[in-house]
Design a protein around this motif. Structure first.
Motif, PDB file in Angstrom:
ATOM      1  N   GLN A   3      50.931  43.680  26.515  1.00 11.41           N
ATOM      2  CA  GLN A   3      49.566  44.141  26.117  1.00 11.41           C
ATOM      3  C   GLN A   3      49.287  46.338  26.474  1.00 11.41           C
ATOM      4  OE1 GLN A   3      47.866  42.146  29.675  1.00 11.41           O
ATOM      5  NE2 GLN A   3      47.762  40.506  28.709  1.00 11.41           N
ATOM      6  N   ILE A  10      46.669  51.039  19.866  1.00 15.22           N
ATOM      7  CA  ILE A  10      44.813  51.320  19.657  1.00 15.22           C
ATOM      8  C   ILE A  10      45.170  53.051  20.108  1.00 15.22           C
ATOM      9  CG2 ILE A  10      43.174  52.075  20.711  1.00 15.22           C
ATOM     10  CD1 ILE A  10      43.678  48.573  21.345  1.00 15.22           C
TER      11      ILE A  10
ATOM     12  N   GLU B 502      36.876  49.801  20.678  1.00 15.77           N
ATOM     13  CA  GLU B 502      38.516  49.480  20.725  1.00 15.77           C
ATOM     14  C   GLU B 502      38.774  48.840  21.780  1.00 15.77           C
ATOM     15  OE1 GLU B 502      41.173  49.873  17.253  1.00 15.77           O
ATOM     16  OE2 GLU B 502      40.048  51.796  17.092  1.00 15.77           O
ATOM     17  N   ILE B 503      38.685  49.962  23.274  1.00 19.28           N
ATOM     18  CA  ILE B 503      39.458  49.810  23.869  1.00 19.28           C
ATOM     19  C   ILE B 503      39.183  48.802  25.066  1.00 19.28           C
ATOM     20  CG2 ILE B 503      39.970  50.864  26.337  1.00 19.28           C
ATOM     21  CD1 ILE B 503      40.528  53.613  25.055  1.00 19.28           C
ATOM     22  N   PHE B 506      39.754  45.089  23.705  1.00 21.34           N
ATOM     23  CA  PHE B 506      40.992  44.895  24.059  1.00 21.34           C
ATOM     24  C   PHE B 506      41.393  44.472  25.253  1.00 21.34           C
ATOM     25  CE2 PHE B 506      44.754  47.087  26.949  1.00 21.34           C
ATOM     26  CZ  PHE B 506      45.407  46.260  25.993  1.00 21.34           C
ATOM     27  N   PHE B 507      40.341  45.585  26.727  1.00 18.12           N
ATOM     28  CA  PHE B 507      40.323  44.940  27.874  1.00 18.12           C
ATOM     29  C   PHE B 507      39.761  43.471  28.703  1.00 18.12           C
ATOM     30  CE2 PHE B 507      41.424  49.256  29.255  1.00 18.12           C
ATOM     31  CZ  PHE B 507      42.546  49.141  29.904  1.00 18.12           C
ATOM     32  N   ASP B 509      39.313  41.129  26.047  1.00 14.38           N
ATOM     33  CA  ASP B 509      40.480  40.265  25.826  1.00 14.38           C
ATOM     34  C   ASP B 509      41.730  39.778  26.230  1.00 14.38           C
ATOM     35  OD1 ASP B 509      40.774  38.725  23.273  1.00 14.38           O
ATOM     36  OD2 ASP B 509      42.335  39.729  22.668  1.00 14.38           O
ATOM     37  N   THR B 510      42.232  41.697  26.718  1.00 15.03           N
ATOM     38  CA  THR B 510      43.205  41.181  27.887  1.00 15.03           C
ATOM     39  C   THR B 510      43.069  40.302  28.651  1.00 15.03           C
ATOM     40  OG1 THR B 510      44.407  42.997  26.804  1.00 15.03           O
ATOM     41  CG2 THR B 510      45.567  42.565  28.795  1.00 15.03           C
ATOM     42  N   ILE B 513      42.476  36.798  28.661  1.00 13.87           N
ATOM     43  CA  ILE B 513      43.687  35.679  28.702  1.00 13.87           C
ATOM     44  C   ILE B 513      44.503  35.771  29.353  1.00 13.87           C
ATOM     45  CG2 ILE B 513      46.174  36.204  27.172  1.00 13.87           C
ATOM     46  CD1 ILE B 513      44.559  37.406  24.995  1.00 13.87           C
ATOM     47  N   ASN B 514      44.679  37.074  30.337  1.00 15.08           N
ATOM     48  CA  ASN B 514      45.117  37.064  32.009  1.00 15.08           C
ATOM     49  C   ASN B 514      44.167  36.218  32.919  1.00 15.08           C
ATOM     50  OD1 ASN B 514      46.934  38.844  30.975  1.00 15.08           O
ATOM     51  ND2 ASN B 514      46.243  40.586  31.300  1.00 15.08           N
ATOM     52  N   ARG B 517      45.178  32.647  31.993  1.00 10.60           N
ATOM     53  CA  ARG B 517      46.080  32.153  32.637  1.00 10.60           C
ATOM     54  C   ARG B 517      46.582  31.846  34.294  1.00 10.60           C
ATOM     55  NH1 ARG B 517      50.200  36.611  31.217  1.00 10.60           N
ATOM     56  NH2 ARG B 517      49.400  35.534  28.518  1.00 10.60           N
ATOM     57  N   LEU B 585      47.589  49.305  34.643  1.00  8.57           N
ATOM     58  CA  LEU B 585      47.565  49.314  33.293  1.00  8.57           C
ATOM     59  C   LEU B 585      45.704  49.480  33.169  1.00  8.57           C
ATOM     60  CD1 LEU B 585      48.321  48.406  30.412  1.00  8.57           C
ATOM     61  CD2 LEU B 585      47.528  46.111  30.421  1.00  8.57           C
TER      62      LEU B 585
END
Lengths: 53, 672
Positions: A3, A10, B502-503, B506-507, B509-510, B513-514, B517, B585
């Motif tokens: 990640q 990006i 975009e950021i 990304f966040f 989606d990330t 996913i996390n 889990r 992150l």
């Protein structure tokens, strides 16, 4: 791709100047929110104009 | 956020001041509040709602907040307050919130006087309590800690949270994730950048000298106006849908808890039918998808079978003549001529008879590509021909399943209508009224849903147009120096907007996913069925599937499983948010530490799930408060949660001093 790398990818598509300005605006938003500033947009426009001469 | 103390004074069933101090020790982070039915367990949740947000949960009503005994102790015309106070800490600061409502005794009854009074204070470095002034908006203070629309995730009734694990809960889940993990800051940034861009476009209009530039600018403004209008309608529709759904659910609850066994049974049957219909709709959607995939992938092959005979005859003729595949390849002939010698050993000097004989072989030699194509086509045709029956039987099978599912759905729809008709003809007037209202609400919901779909489609188109217009605006050229500068700022803002989007994507989606889990991990610890697995889909739907099945049929959900899945989601969200505080992150957006306050967390669960939840509940959040009836405080719960319990309280009926004293509840700490 992990990640962290994906985020780097990006960021790498944009010039450093844009990334720097973006980070500055994010910080500004946080600070001004804490101060309950209702004119954040105007404040940010000032920063953009100052940075992009 | 850590809740330290709750005081309730003259608040509903609580006479005088009742206090609960919560445990927040790392190892003993669970506070248990036990009480019999009717002692005001749900009022505790409302005490938090009232303190933080100024409202209470139905069936409680704000104007009936004052305790009856407190009212009886004052004289006619005198006033008294019903109030609650909460002490808590957040981000290393100690806070205090108090909300009170004044009541006046008129004709022996309590009447609200004025608006509620809210006081918010924090402990300054010197140890003094500093109150926020009115212009610092104490009313909205708590919104920044836990937004009102998300309170149901942290202060909830365990028996009613299963809604999260349904399609209807999708928006709630997405909103929760974005808010709790602070990702709304990115949306807020997107909003600022958008408004800044519009401002610059407006400024540029006066420098647009030619007609084209003027036209683009005007089109942009009008597009923007349309988007704003539709966004407002979208927001209103969402709100209306939420309220309509809540009203339907309230009627359903009323019917479910009705004392008539027939009404209860009909409502239960309707709920089961609705759940079956949802499953059938999913199944039909799955069949249609499979049908489309089959047709788009395979059907072209079967169209060609109509010409199968003629193609096959042609190729067969060529094969018999030895033309396809060819005995000799053109490349081979060229190689012999280049080399100057034949495979039999004879020399092939250019111009010689031998050279010409070999060169003439080129006329009958085949090309490698042609031979390959011949092999592929014959194999392909053979395969199509041999499998054509499979294709048609599969299509037939899917069509048959679709018709059966639609018939089944139709029957269930019909039965739901019959149930509604029976309830509308009930002897009891309240049932009649509620069922008629329910039908109206269902029709309204359908209309809102349709309109919402149309608005979302239109917004998508308008936003595409907006993007195209922005590109045109950025490409315009100005002579005026000021205009050039404004355009440069405008372009920069456009770039920043793209980067921010975009950021954000990304966040989101990330995080999904996390979290997916994490939910699986938490679910595994509390579920007893190893072959069940929760999924947080890309559309932010919380589903539970059976790993023994595949496709649409894999989706399963009983009420108990809905509760387990929702608990796993909330627990994962709180736990993930806690882990992310110091994450490199997303440190800029990290949410924080949140408590979980649950009324009846073991409501619909069987013994095994109850044990697992009791065992794992303390690990989900830094602080957990559970409110249970003595019946729910079973040996399975006690054994499994015992090590985590830091404080325990008991709610019980207070002693009646005289005949005029009304029933009231006292809270006392108990040893355990």
């Amino acid at each position: 791709m992990d990640q962290k790398e994906k985020l780097k990818e990006i960021m790498s598509k944009y010039p450093e100047e844009t990334i720097g300005l973006y980070k500055k605006l994010m910080r500004t938003q946080k600070e001004q929110n804490n101060k309950n500033n209702t004119k954040i947009k105007e404040y940010m426009m000032g920063i953009v104009q100052e940075v992009i001469e | 956020m850590i809740i330290k103390k709750l005081n309730m004074k003259n608040f509903y069933r609580f006479d005088g001041c009742q206090t609960i101090e919560f445990s927040y020790d790392n190892d003993k982070n669970v506070t248990v509040i036990r009480g019999e039915n009717g002692t005001g367990k749900t009022t505790i949740l409302s005490a938090f709602y009232w303190t933080f947000y100024g409202d209470v949960e139905a069936p409680l009503e704000k104007d009936k907040m004052l305790n009856d005994n407190a009212l009886s102790k004052i004289n006619e015309g005198e006033c008294i307050f019903a109030e609650t106070e909460v002490e808590f800490s957040d981000d290393s600061t100690e806070y205090y919130i108090c909300r009170k409502q004044k009541f006046k005794k008129i004709s022996s009854k309590a009447h609200c006087v004025g608006e509620p009074i809210v006081k918010v204070g924090y402990l300054a470095e010197n140890g003094n309590l500093v109150y926020l002034s009115d212009n610092e908006e104490p009313e909205d203070f708590f919104e920044k800690i836990i937004p009102k629309n998300l309170r149901g995730l942290f202060f909830f009734d365990g028996e009613r949270i299963n809604k999260l694990a349904q399609v209807d809960g999708r928006e709630e889940i997405k909103e929760a994730i974005l808010n709790i993990l602070g990702l709304t800051k990115l949306e807020e940034m997107g909003g600022h950048l958008d408004r800044m861009h519009k401002d610059y476009v407006r400024q540029l209009k006066k420098y647009s000298n030619d007609e084209r530039a003027q036209a683009i600018n005007e089109e942009y403004q009008s597009n923007d106006y349309e988007i704003k209008k539709l966004e407002e309608e979208h927001k209103e529709l969402k709100e209306k849908l939420k309220n309509t759904t809540n009203s339907i659910e309230a009627i359903d609850r009323y019917l479910n808890e009705h004392n008539s066994g027939t009404v209860k049974a009909l409502q239960k049957e309707r709920e089961n039918l609705s759940s079956d219909i949802r499953r059938l709709e999913n199944s039909i959607a799955g069949i249609i998808k499979e049908f489309k995939t089959n047709v788009s992938k395979e059907f072209k092959n079967y169209l060609i079978l109509k010409s199968w005979n003629s193609i096959n005859t042609l190729l067969e003729e060529k094969r018999e003549k030895g033309e396809l595949p060819s005995d000799i390849k053109a490349q081979f002939v060229d190689d012999l001529l280049d080399r100057g010698s034949c495979i039999c050993g004879r020399e092939l000097p250019e111009g010689s008879q031998e050279y010409l004989t070999v060169a003439n072989l080129r006329d009958v030699a085949g090309r490698v590509e042609l031979d390959d194509a011949y092999t592929r086509i014959t194999a392909y045709l053979k395969n199509c021909h041999e499998n054509k029956d499979d294709f048609y039987s599969n299509i037939e099978y899917l069509s048959k399943n679709k018709v059966e599912a639609e018939d089944d759905k139709h029957k269930k729809d019909k039965r739901i209508k019959e149930i509604s008709k029976i309830l509308k003809n009930s002897d009891e007037e309240t049932i009649k009224i509620k069922e008629n209202l329910r039908s109206d609400l269902i029709s309204m919901k359908t209309e809102y849903d349709k309109r919402l779909g149309k608005v979302e489609g239109d917004l998508k188109d308008l936003n595409k147009q907006k993007e195209a217009l922005e590109k045109k605006l950025d490409a315009l050229e100005y002579e005026n120096e000021t205009a050039k500068k404004i355009q440069l700022w405008s372009r920069t803002i456009s770039d920043l907007g793209k980067l921010n989007k975009e950021i954000r994507d990304f966040f989101v989606d990330t995080t999904r996913i996390n979290l997916d889990r994490k939910i699986k991990e938490v679910f595994k610890n509390i579920s007893r069925k190893e072959y069940r697995e929760p999924i947080l889909t890309e559309k932010f739907e919380l589903k539970i599937i059976s790993t023994l099945k595949t496709g649409e049929d894999a989706e399963v959900l009983s009420t108990g499983e809905g509760q387990i899945t929702s608990l796993a989601f909330i627990g994962s969200l709180v736990s993930y948010s806690r882990e992310k505080i110091n994450s490199e992150l997303i440190s800029d957006f990290a949410g924080g530490d949140f408590p979980i306050v649950m009324d009846s967390p073991f409501g619909n669960l069987d013994e095994v799930h109850t044990s697992h939840v009791a065992k794992g509940i303390g690990e989900l959040a830094s602080q957990v408060v559970i409110i249970v009836s003595d019946k729910q405080w079973s040996s399975e719960v006690e054994e499994n949660i015992f090590n985590r319990v830091g404080k325990m309280y008991k709610m019980e009926d207070g002693e009646l001093e005289n005949d005029n004293t009304k029933e009231y509840t006292i809270i006392r700490e108990v040893a355990f």
